[in-house]
Design a protein around this motif. Structure first.
Motif, PDB file in Angstrom:
ATOM      1  N   THR A   1      -4.112  13.040   1.539  1.00 60.60           N
ATOM      2  CA  THR A   1      -4.544  12.234   0.390  1.00 60.60           C
ATOM      3  C   THR A   1      -5.048  13.095  -0.759  1.00 60.60           C
ATOM      4  OG1 THR A   1      -6.630  12.002   1.506  1.00 60.60           O
ATOM      5  CG2 THR A   1      -5.118  10.150   1.678  1.00 60.60           C
ATOM      6  N   ALA A   2      -5.182  14.395  -0.534  1.00 63.70           N
ATOM      7  CA  ALA A   2      -5.718  15.241  -1.611  1.00 63.70           C
ATOM      8  C   ALA A   2      -4.583  15.999  -2.281  1.00 63.70           C
ATOM      9  CB  ALA A   2      -6.737  16.215  -1.042  1.00 63.70           C
ATOM     10  N   ASN A   3      -4.396  15.717  -3.556  1.00 67.67           N
ATOM     11  CA  ASN A   3      -3.362  16.397  -4.320  1.00 67.67           C
ATOM     12  C   ASN A   3      -3.901  17.774  -4.761  1.00 67.67           C
ATOM     13  OD1 ASN A   3      -1.632  17.200  -6.320  1.00 67.67           O
ATOM     14  ND2 ASN A   3      -2.298  15.625  -7.761  1.00 67.67           N
TER      15      ASN A   3
ATOM     16  N   GLY B   1      -5.117  18.120  -8.401  1.00 61.33           N
ATOM     17  CA  GLY B   1      -6.380  17.423  -8.651  1.00 61.33           C
ATOM     18  C   GLY B   1      -7.553  18.196  -8.073  1.00 61.33           C
ATOM     19  N   MET B   2      -7.328  18.781  -6.906  1.00 60.77           N
ATOM     20  CA  MET B   2      -8.402  19.518  -6.251  1.00 60.77           C
ATOM     21  C   MET B   2      -8.774  20.784  -7.023  1.00 60.77           C
ATOM     22  SD  MET B   2      -9.601  18.020  -3.715  1.00 60.77           S
ATOM     23  CE  MET B   2      -9.288  16.319  -3.948  1.00 60.77           C
ATOM     24  N   VAL B   3      -7.749  21.450  -7.573  1.00 62.96           N
ATOM     25  CA  VAL B   3      -8.033  22.641  -8.378  1.00 62.96           C
ATOM     26  C   VAL B   3      -8.861  22.230  -9.607  1.00 62.96           C
ATOM     27  CG1 VAL B   3      -6.986  24.408  -9.837  1.00 62.96           C
ATOM     28  CG2 VAL B   3      -6.041  23.952  -7.583  1.00 62.96           C
ATOM     29  N   GLY B   4      -8.514  21.078 -10.175  1.00 69.39           N
ATOM     30  CA  GLY B   4      -9.282  20.557 -11.316  1.00 69.39           C
ATOM     31  C   GLY B   4     -10.734  20.319 -10.922  1.00 69.39           C
ATOM     32  N   GLU B   5     -10.931  19.689  -9.779  1.00 64.23           N
ATOM     33  CA  GLU B   5     -12.278  19.430  -9.279  1.00 64.23           C
ATOM     34  C   GLU B   5     -13.027  20.737  -9.070  1.00 64.23           C
ATOM     35  OE1 GLU B   5     -12.932  16.010  -9.718  1.00 64.23           O
ATOM     36  OE2 GLU B   5     -14.086  16.321  -7.894  1.00 64.23           O
TER      37      GLU B   5
ATOM     38  N   HIS C   1      -3.943   1.491   7.534  1.00 60.38           N
ATOM     39  CA  HIS C   1      -3.034   0.718   6.679  1.00 60.38           C
ATOM     40  C   HIS C   1      -2.115   1.615   5.857  1.00 60.38           C
ATOM     41  CE1 HIS C   1      -6.484   1.794   4.233  1.00 60.38           C
ATOM     42  NE2 HIS C   1      -5.714   1.659   3.184  1.00 60.38           N
ATOM     43  N   ARG C   2      -2.405   2.899   5.807  1.00 54.36           N
ATOM     44  CA  ARG C   2      -1.609   3.794   4.960  1.00 54.36           C
ATOM     45  C   ARG C   2      -0.324   4.213   5.684  1.00 54.36           C
ATOM     46  NH1 ARG C   2      -4.185   6.286   0.560  1.00 54.36           N
ATOM     47  NH2 ARG C   2      -2.089   7.061   0.103  1.00 54.36           N
ATOM     48  N   VAL C   3       0.610   3.274   5.706  1.00 54.22           N
ATOM     49  CA  VAL C   3       1.872   3.594   6.378  1.00 54.22           C
ATOM     50  C   VAL C   3       2.675   4.627   5.598  1.00 54.22           C
ATOM     51  CG1 VAL C   3       2.157   1.500   7.713  1.00 54.22           C
ATOM     52  CG2 VAL C   3       2.891   1.543   5.335  1.00 54.22           C
ATOM     53  N   ASP C   4       2.212   4.919   4.380  1.00 55.00           N
ATOM     54  CA  ASP C   4       2.901   5.975   3.630  1.00 55.00           C
ATOM     55  C   ASP C   4       2.484   7.360   4.135  1.00 55.00           C
ATOM     56  OD1 ASP C   4       0.380   5.195   2.582  1.00 55.00           O
ATOM     57  OD2 ASP C   4       0.716   6.462   0.830  1.00 55.00           O
TER      58      ASP C   4
ATOM     59  N   GLN D   1      -7.312   5.595   8.305  1.00 58.13           N
ATOM     60  CA  GLN D   1      -6.624   4.815   7.266  1.00 58.13           C
ATOM     61  C   GLN D   1      -5.380   4.183   7.886  1.00 58.13           C
ATOM     62  OE1 GLN D   1      -6.581   8.431   4.929  1.00 58.13           O
ATOM     63  NE2 GLN D   1      -7.201   7.237   3.154  1.00 58.13           N
TER      64      GLN D   1
ATOM     65  N   PRO E   1      -9.797  12.866  -8.499  1.00 51.63           N
ATOM     66  CA  PRO E   1      -9.084  14.063  -8.961  1.00 51.63           C
ATOM     67  C   PRO E   1      -7.579  13.819  -9.032  1.00 51.63           C
ATOM     68  CG  PRO E   1     -10.294  14.501  -6.904  1.00 51.63           C
ATOM     69  CD  PRO E   1     -10.380  13.045  -7.149  1.00 51.63           C
ATOM     70  N   ASP E   2      -7.112  12.761  -8.382  1.00 49.94           N
ATOM     71  CA  ASP E   2      -5.671  12.500  -8.365  1.00 49.94           C
ATOM     72  C   ASP E   2      -5.196  11.719  -9.584  1.00 49.94           C
ATOM     73  OD1 ASP E   2      -5.426  13.814  -6.032  1.00 49.94           O
ATOM     74  OD2 ASP E   2      -5.570  12.045  -4.771  1.00 49.94           O
TER      75      ASP E   2
ATOM     76  N   LYS F   1     -18.110  15.908 -15.970  1.00 50.98           N
ATOM     77  CA  LYS F   1     -17.168  16.689 -15.183  1.00 50.98           C
ATOM     78  C   LYS F   1     -15.798  16.735 -15.873  1.00 50.98           C
ATOM     79  CE  LYS F   1     -17.085  16.052 -10.595  1.00 50.98           C
ATOM     80  NZ  LYS F   1     -16.542  15.415  -9.367  1.00 50.98           N
TER      81      LYS F   1
ATOM     82  N   SER G   1     -14.026  22.188 -12.491  1.00 57.51           N
ATOM     83  CA  SER G   1     -15.080  21.408 -13.164  1.00 57.51           C
ATOM     84  C   SER G   1     -16.424  21.635 -12.500  1.00 57.51           C
ATOM     85  CB  SER G   1     -14.763  19.917 -13.115  1.00 57.51           C
ATOM     86  OG  SER G   1     -13.474  19.682 -13.544  1.00 57.51           O
ATOM     87  N   ASN G   2     -16.442  21.561 -11.175  1.00 58.39           N
ATOM     88  CA  ASN G   2     -17.711  21.711 -10.472  1.00 58.39           C
ATOM     89  C   ASN G   2     -18.265  23.118 -10.612  1.00 58.39           C
ATOM     90  OD1 ASN G   2     -18.396  19.132  -9.121  1.00 58.39           O
ATOM     91  ND2 ASN G   2     -16.320  19.359  -8.352  1.00 58.39           N
TER      92      ASN G   2
ATOM     93  N   CYS H   1       0.844  -1.194   0.000  1.00 51.26           N
ATOM     94  CA  CYS H   1       0.000   0.000   0.000  1.00 51.26           C
ATOM     95  C   CYS H   1       0.883   1.250   0.000  1.00 51.26           C
ATOM     96  CB  CYS H   1      -0.851  -0.025   1.255  1.00 51.26           C
ATOM     97  SG  CYS H   1      -2.306   0.928   1.118  1.00 51.26           S
ATOM     98  N   ALA H   2       1.903   1.229   0.844  1.00 47.49           N
ATOM     99  CA  ALA H   2       2.785   2.399   0.941  1.00 47.49           C
ATOM    100  C   ALA H   2       3.596   2.584  -0.331  1.00 47.49           C
ATOM    101  CB  ALA H   2       3.722   2.236   2.134  1.00 47.49           C
TER     102      ALA H   2
ATOM    103  N   CYS I   1     -15.315  19.266 -18.411  1.00 46.65           N
ATOM    104  CA  CYS I   1     -15.134  20.626 -17.883  1.00 46.65           C
ATOM    105  C   CYS I   1     -13.787  20.781 -17.197  1.00 46.65           C
ATOM    106  CB  CYS I   1     -16.206  20.942 -16.844  1.00 46.65           C
ATOM    107  SG  CYS I   1     -17.827  21.089 -17.529  1.00 46.65           S
ATOM    108  N   SER I   2     -12.954  19.783 -17.279  1.00 46.53           N
ATOM    109  CA  SER I   2     -11.687  19.831 -16.536  1.00 46.53           C
ATOM    110  C   SER I   2     -10.779  20.941 -17.067  1.00 46.53           C
ATOM    111  CB  SER I   2     -10.977  18.486 -16.678  1.00 46.53           C
ATOM    112  OG  SER I   2      -9.668  18.598 -16.201  1.00 46.53           O
ATOM    113  N   PRO I   3     -10.043  21.599 -16.172  1.00 41.92           N
ATOM    114  CA  PRO I   3      -9.085  22.595 -16.675  1.00 41.92           C
ATOM    115  C   PRO I   3      -7.885  21.951 -17.361  1.00 41.92           C
ATOM    116  CG  PRO I   3      -9.003  22.467 -14.279  1.00 41.92           C
ATOM    117  CD  PRO I   3     -10.095  21.552 -14.718  1.00 41.92           C
TER     118      PRO I   3
END
Lengths: 831, 634
Positions: free
Chosen positions: B247-249, B252-256, B460-463, B458, A468-469, A515, B259-260, A424-425, A518-520
């Motif tokens: 967990t939020a890049n 990606g968030m700016v893209g979201e 299990h997320r040892v990262d 989370q 989004p990632d 969506k 779009s929204n 996972c890591a 509409c992505s940038p």
């Protein structure tokens, strides 16, 4: 040889040996060698040398030069090799002295022997060493050559060049050894020589002994060289003697497996696969044992390519195949084990249980883990497409593994084991593995799986499409995999619509697609449009899809993207709207009661893009859409077919992009075929025509062609500066001519004054003055012009490459001489 | 003291402060205990199953019990979000020290405080609830009120007067400026790449270095990039202010976000973006500047409503030296560094101090509104939540990571408008931290306990935890931690005239020694060796002796010895001088030479030699002289 070339040759040879003259570049020398190769293959080399003594002179003078230029020396060595490939010429070069009194001696020993460049300063240049090897490679074609090689001690030099610092030289040395070995074994030794080698020719014996010594060496580099020589031997030589060679050497190869670490494992894998693919493989049972041993001795990463190679073999014992398949599956078995919430077998065949070595590799480092997984996924993807893939194919566990990997990468897996936590890591956010896993998942769509698993597949794909990632490339792969799974999904029992699961998925997918449009990020918009185009192409007629799409706002957004700032996106939007429109799915804000208004507006919008867009991609896409509309008999296009064609051709004719103009001719051809009826089998552009439209009479057709100004477009294209456009136009006019001729022309050529003006205009066009229009054309005049033109001749001319004039040997020699000013009229003034 | 942030999540327990009379909020039913006791119904109101305090919002102050803040000499501020509690400390604790911060930090910090004060003061609320804070009562309340910590220390917002007074105690500093603190240590702010003027701090003496890494970012946004090189060779690196949403890049968030926003506006809906008046909003506006044309949103108005909107937008354009390279070069063109200037010029972005006044005249829908406060408890955002909350066409997009969006929305339930959570936190994530630590290689890392284990949700997320060697030292609230280093050396300066008088002697190649006789003068933690005063001349004794003339007696100095005694040669020398029956024993620290006849013992160790003999001074002196032959004197 061409007399003109013979005339130019002495001057060229003089230039090449003159240290004051700049040497022509490598490309010219290569071309020159190519030409000599053609000449020597076509006729006796001896005669060539006798008729052109300057060539031998050249070789002598290069040899005698104090400080020969490496390029010229290399060229000379290769040239001598080419001549000496023929036995009589070889003899001649060995004994014939130069015509010049000052230059005496046996040419070939001087070139390739120890007294030649071998010991000189020029030898430090890799190009000279390479030329020496290539010269010998050409020369070694007859028994005399073998004796020569033995006498001048060349084989020992080749041995040493195997470890040359230049990879090209080292590789050429290895290949030359194989060539000499094969030459030595030809003739008297051919057959089944004894493995002991007592009846092997001396030269072959020497090479094999060298290989044996290298295999016994502790230096990995030497082992690698020996293995590479053997790989090439078994890859290229399939004579019976290779069997004896393998019997003799296989114990030494097997010994390599006992070393830790195994030296040169990559080369070893290549050799074993090469042997297995050769006739030796089918007759030697020991080979399968060696392969099995190797599989178990190599590390998981090294064993992967060998396992894939074994599985690709046609005849191979089932047990070995099972073992090899197990090796490929091990990383995935490991993933499944790590992802399992409850203990239990992963469901793979025996031998693929995720052994401790694989687990160790996974845990050793991130790069090892990622590398192993990507390799396994790529190999299994390749394997699935092969007819000889293992059967039964473990579709369900593979699907589970792919889903598990994608979840690890996405961070949505919740493993309980330590290995799972580590995976996972390591895998979280790893784009490389995500791409490989999505590709693999897409390939798995060819098979079936239990519904519960298919649901998981769609769920994980949706996760990736939504996240989004997801990087642009991962998103593209996710769309591609989704498309493959959607198109592979079963039809509903009623067989005329999508099954309920797919419908459900579509309901979730379309908001995501909306969506993404509409992505940038332009790559995301582009991938979304490509997906939409593909899915509409296949499902445009499915009621459920149509219903969901029309309710989703996606068509409106697609229309919006026709004005996107990114040209790739505009191009994809053009293709997508074209496809939607073909199925009547393009957004109709004016209301369903007036579809024609909307259609007209889309056509106008696309035509606007064709006329004004500054980038080529959208304009090309528009032309493709229009051609497709015409082919499909798009209802709204068919309503006023002539106006449609006329407007499109007018816009395309002024385009600066040759691909747009060529596509315009494609559209014109489709139009022509539709008017002229079913084309004959000669025509490559066969399309199915609507049954309802019977072929019109020729006169009507010609009238129509004149009205849409197709002739002007095609004739203008005939003199286009871009050859593909001219070629296409020529094909079109020839097709028209062929169609029209059996019917007979209404008038003879030259009778009409129009013909004169048309021909005059065409001449001006040909001269490059394309500004003037052709004016109003009469069908009769056009046909007369077509009959008078030598279109077949023109097609022949256009079929030749644009540099066919410059490619002649004469031109090459002239160019080389002109570069140094020998042919120039104005010699440089020297003050 | 490193930073003084204000915990504003306490405000989530309070009802929103509406700008206009709001029947829905004023008619919420009072909350009563299970047994029907309604003594709290004036203070607590119930809304969609949640209980809120109906009072002026209160804030949770920094820990004050553990340390007497009046004894704090210096406060170092990392960024404008980390100074919001400053007025509470400088004005109410007896603090008399100095606060250090960069200019943009102070200016934008002032704007944030001004906005906060304005939001709360412009809607005066008479009621101040305190009954619920009683510990016995609090136990009976539902979560999250029941679990709120230190409620008795929660305080109302400060006033503008207190803000001004607090800010006047700040001393402005620039990046890489070295500031002496009482001669004991030197502190230096370094760019941290997170916000305009944001800093990490180096605290160093001559022999020790501590780095304080607070909110930092390695992403290319508007501020000057993070200075990593200066963090190298730290004895201790205190690490805090990592991303709250690992967990939020942000990309990606700016893209979201875009779009929204586009989807909502296209369908005729309005978009509400609760935000701070500075920081991520600059990046969002820049992103939208590039995006609106491609998305066909050119005609959609963007409104930025804040009492400090104008100042924030203008300040951002004038802090050129604190911006990233690209933006700095624009200034020389000359162009405004941020494209929001163009958005304002073209009327695509309009800003107003509040919804009252000009805004009501210009307002048209659909539109996008950026306004505060992100907690949704006060500010103009409350009005828009009430206005747009009932329509599913509208969307509220949360971009600030400081508040749980679900808790923020709780008093607005039931809500028809769409809610999108796109937290944009540009601070370091765990992968970036790992790389940073590998790069700067501190001897020890000290960080909050939360960073040393995966997030509880989370596991299990040892990262998602700090991975470094040696393992990071963690601390938790109110824990006292001893940093793993001791000050062992001090630097002493030597006066030139004294240095001139020294006669160094080379005892090993490259190493010279000299004896120094001097007076050590210590003032403000600076140590200086000065030449000793000359011995006082006898003056006839008439003059009265002053205390300062009382100088230490300079005794005649014995020479210093150096070198080591080779035992074998020493024994040979002893034999040469007539000693016999010599025995040598090895010990843990050296050797013992036994002169059995003389009943004498010579103990030779690395840093001492003892001659132990029985009252035979002559013998001792003889032996001493033999020992001294092997040593150098100076």
């Amino acid at each position: 040889m061409d007399p003109e070339c013979s005339r130019l040759l002495p001057a060229l040879c003089a230039v090449l040996v003159d240290p004051r003259q700049p040497v022509a570049d490598d490309t010219c020398l290569e071309k020159l060698l190519d030409w000599f190769k053609t000449v020597t293959e076509a006729g006796p080399s001896l005669l060539l040398l006798q008729e052109n003594p300057c060539l031998v002179e050249l070789l002598f003078r290069v040899l005698k030069a104090h400080d020969p230029r490496p390029r010229v020396l290399s060229f000379s060595l290769r040239l001598a090799g080419l001549f000496a490939a023929q036995e009589d010429c070889f003899q001649y070069l060995q004994v014939t002295p130069s015509s010049s009194v000052s230059q005496q001696g046996e040419l070939l020993p001087m070139l390739f022997g120890e007294s030649g460049p071998l010991g000189g300063a020029a030898w430090t240049a890799p190009t000279v060493r390479s030329g020496w090897l290539q010269g010998l490679r050409s020369l070694a074609q007859h028994p005399g050559a073998l004796r020569f090689l033995a006498d001048c001690g060349a084989v020992d030099t080749i041995f040493s060049l195997q470890g040359d610092s230049s990879l090209f030289v080292a590789s050429a040395a290895g290949q030359l050894l194989v060539h000499i070995l094969a030459l030595a074994m030809r003739g008297p030794a051919e057959g089944h020589p004894s493995p002991q080698g007592c009846d092997w020719p001396a030269c072959a014996q020497k090479i094999v002994c060298h290989v044996e010594d290298s295999l016994r060496s502790t230096a990995t580099l030497q082992v690698t060289q020996a293995l590479n020589v053997l790989t090439t031997t078994f890859g290229h030589c399939h004579s019976p003697w290779t069997q004896g060679l393998w019997v003799r050497l296989s114990p030494l190869v097997a010994c390599l497996l006992e070393k830790d670490p195994i030296p040169a494992s990559h080369s070893l894998v290549d050799l074993l696969l090469s042997v297995a693919r050769s006739p030796v493989g089918s007759s030697d049972c020991g080979l399968w044992e060696t392969l099995a041993q190797t599989l178990s001795h190599l590390s998981p990463t090294q064993a992967g390519p060998l396992a894939l190679g074994i599985l690709k073999l046609q005849d191979c014992p089932q047990a070995l195949k099972t073992q090899a398949f197990g090796v490929l599956l091990q990383p995935l078995a490991c993933v499944l084990k790590a992802a399992a919430q409850a203990p239990g077998p992963p469901g793979f065949p025996e031998g693929a249980t995720g052994d401790s070595i694989t687990v160790d590799t996974f845990l050793s480092s991130k790069s090892a883990c990622v590398g192993l997984l990507c390799q396994a996924l790529a190999h299994l993807e390749l394997l699935q497409l092969l007819p000889q893939r293992p059967s039964p194919w473990p579709q369900a566990p593979l699907l589970r593994a792919a889903v598990a990997i994608l979840r690890f990468c996405h961070g949505s897996a919740a493993p309980t084991s330590d290995v799972g936590g580590h995976l996972c890591a390591v895998l979280a956010g790893c784009v490389r593995v995500q791409r490989a896993a999505l590709d693999f998942l897409g390939t798995l769509s060819q098979g079936t799986g239990p519904q519960e698993l298919v649901t998981q597949v769609f769920a994980v794909l949706l996760e990736y499409l939504t996240s989004p990632d997801s990087s642009p490339m991962v998103l593209k792969k996710a769309f591609q995999a989704t498309l493959r799974w959607l198109l592979g999904s079963p039809k509903a029992p009623s067989c005329c619509d999508l099954d309920p699961h797919t419908q459900l998925f579509l309901g979730e997918l379309l908001p995501v697609l909306r969506k993404r449009l509409c992505s940038p990020c332009w790559e995301a918009r582009d991938s979304g449009l490509e997906f939409l185009t593909q899915v509409t192409r296949h499902w445009g007629g499915q009621a459920a899809f149509r219903h969901a799409l029309l309710a989703s706002e996606v068509p409106e957004l697609t229309g919006q993207l026709l004005r996107d700032p990114e040209s790739y996106v505009r191009a994809s939007a053009v293709t997508a709207t074209g496809q939607l429109s073909s199925w009547g799915l393009y957004a109709t804000p004016t209301g369903p009661e007036h579809p024609e208004v909307q259609q007209e507006s889309l056509f106008t919008e696309l035509l606007h893009i064709l006329s004004t867009d500054s980038e080529g991609f959208p304009r090309r896409a528009v032309m493709h859409v229009f051609t497709q509309w015409l082919k499909d008999g798009h209802a709204d296009v068919a309503e006023d077919l002539e106006q449609f064609v006329a407007r499109v051709l007018q816009a395309a004719s002024q385009d600066l992009d040759w691909e747009v103009r060529a596509q315009g001719l494609e559209l014109a051809l489709v139009f022509l075929e539709q008017l002229l009826g079913q084309p004959g089998s000669r025509c490559p552009y066969a399309v199915a025509l609507p049954e309802a439209a019977p072929p019109a009479t020729l006169a009507q057709v010609l009238q129509a062609l004149c009205r849409v100004q197709l002739f002007e477009f095609a004739l203008r294209a005939l003199f286009d500066c871009d050859r593909p456009v001219a070629q296409k136009s020529c094909d079109l006019l020839l097709f028209l001519k062929a169609k029209a001729t059996p019917c007979g022309g209404p008038q003879e050529a030259g009778a009409s004054p129009d013909v004169v003006s048309v021909e005059a205009a065409l001449q001006r066009w040909q001269a490059g003055e394309q500004g003037q229009p052709l004016g109003e054309l009469e069908p009769e005049a056009v046909m007369a012009v077509l009959r008078s033109m030598d279109l077949e001749g023109l097609r022949g001319m256009l079929a030749k490459s644009s540099d066919h004039m410059e490619k002649s040997p004469q031109s090459l020699l002239q160019d080389m001489l002109a570069t140094v000013g020998v042919l120039g009229e104005n010699e440089a003034d020297c003050y | 003291m490193l930073d003084c942030g204000l915990d504003m999540t306490s405000t989530l327990n309070f009802l929103p402060l509406p700008l206009v009379q709001n029947p829905r909020l004023s008619n919420l039913p009072g909350w009563s205990l299970k047994d029907g006791n309604a003594f709290l119904d004036k203070e607590l109101k119930e809304c969609s199953g949640h209980v809120f305090v109906d009072s002026v919002p209160e804030f949770c102050l920094p820990e004050t019990e553990l340390i007497d803040l009046s004894t704090v000499d210096v406060i170092l501020i990392s960024n404008y979000h980390c100074m919001m509690a400053l007025p509470y400390i400088t004005e109410h604790t007896g603090f008399t020290g100095t606060v250090y911060a960069t200019e943009p930090t102070v200016q934008i910090g002032r704007l944030l405080m001004e906005e906060l004060v304005n939001f709360i003061e412009r809607v005066p609320k008479a009621q101040s609830a305190s009954l619920w804070k009683n510990k016995d009562t609090q136990r009976l309340l539902p979560s999250p009120l029941k679990d709120a910590v230190e409620v008795s220390t929660w305080r109302r917002c400060y006033t503008m007067q207190e803000v001004n007074s607090a800010l006047s105690k700040i001393q402005l500093v620039g990046y890489s400026q070295k500031i002496e603190l009482f001669g004991a240590v030197q502190v230096t702010p370094l760019s941290s790449g997170y916000a305009l003027g944001s800093s990490n701090w180096i605290i160093q003496s001559h022999y020790e270095k501590v780095s304080y890494v607070s909110g930092s970012s390695l992403l290319t946004t508007h501020p000057q990039p993070m200075d990593q090189a200066s963090l190298k060779n730290s004895d201790v690196l205190i690490l805090t202010g990592l991303t709250q949403i690992p967990t939020a890049n942000p990309d990606g968030m700016v893209g979201e976000f875009c779009s929204n926003l586009a989807l909502t506006v296209r369908n005729g809906g309005n978009v509400l973006v609760p935000c701070y008046p500075s920081g991520v909003i600059y990046d969002l506006l820049e992103c939208l500047y590039q995006y609106i044309d491609s998305a066909g949103l050119s005609s959609i108005p963007f409104y930025f409503i804040s009492p400090v909107a104008n100042s924030s937008l203008e300040f951002s354009q004038i802090f050129a030296e604190w911006l990233c390279h690209n933006k700095q070069t624009k200034v020389y063109l000359p162009e405004p560094p941020f494209p929001h200037a163009e958005l304002i010029q073209t009327n695509k972005l309009k800003h107003y101090p509040s919804i009252h006044g000009d805004f009501s005249n210009d307002f048209r829908q659909p539109c996008v509104v950026f306004t505060g406060h992100p907690s949704l408890r006060f500010g103009d955002v409350v009005h828009f939540m009430e206005l747009w909350g009932k329509s599913s066409l509208n969307t509220v997009i949360f971009t600030e990571p400081d508040f749980s969006y679900l808790e923020a929305l709780a008093p607005y339930q039931p809500l028809a408008m769409k809610c999108i959570y796109c937290p944009i936190d540009t601070r370091l994530n765990f992968i970036q931290v790992s790389k940073l630590l590998k790069e700067v290689q501190p001897l020890h890392v000290v960080c909050p306990e939360q960073y040393t284990q995966p997030p509880p949700a989370q596991s299990h997320r040892v990262d998602l935890m700090i991975d470094c060697q040696p393992p990071a030292m963690s601390y938790r609230r109110a824990e006292v931690l001893a940093l793993p280093f001791r000050r062992r050396y001090e630097k002493i300066e030597i006066m030139p005239e004294l240095a001139d008088s020294l006669v160094p002697m080379e005892i090993k190649p490259g190493i010279s020694l000299a004896t120094v006789s001097a007076v050590l003068h210590t003032k403000d933690n600076k140590h200086v060796l000065q030449p000793p005063p000359r011995p006082a001349q006898p003056t006839g004794g008439k003059k009265r002796k002053r205390p300062s003339d009382d100088i230490p007696d300079c005794k005649v100095l014995k020479p210093l010895l150096s070198g080591s005694i080779p035992v074998e040669q020493f024994v040979q020398t002893l034999e040469k001088h007539g000693f016999s029956d010599i025995k040598v024993e090895d010990t843990a620290k050296g050797h013992i030479v036994l002169l059995q006849e003389a009943e004498t013992l010579i103990q030779i160790e690395e840093d001492s030699t003892h001659i132990i003999c029985d009252n035979d001074e002559v013998l001792r002196v003889r032996l001493r002289d033999l020992v001294l032959k092997f040593l150098q004197k100076f």
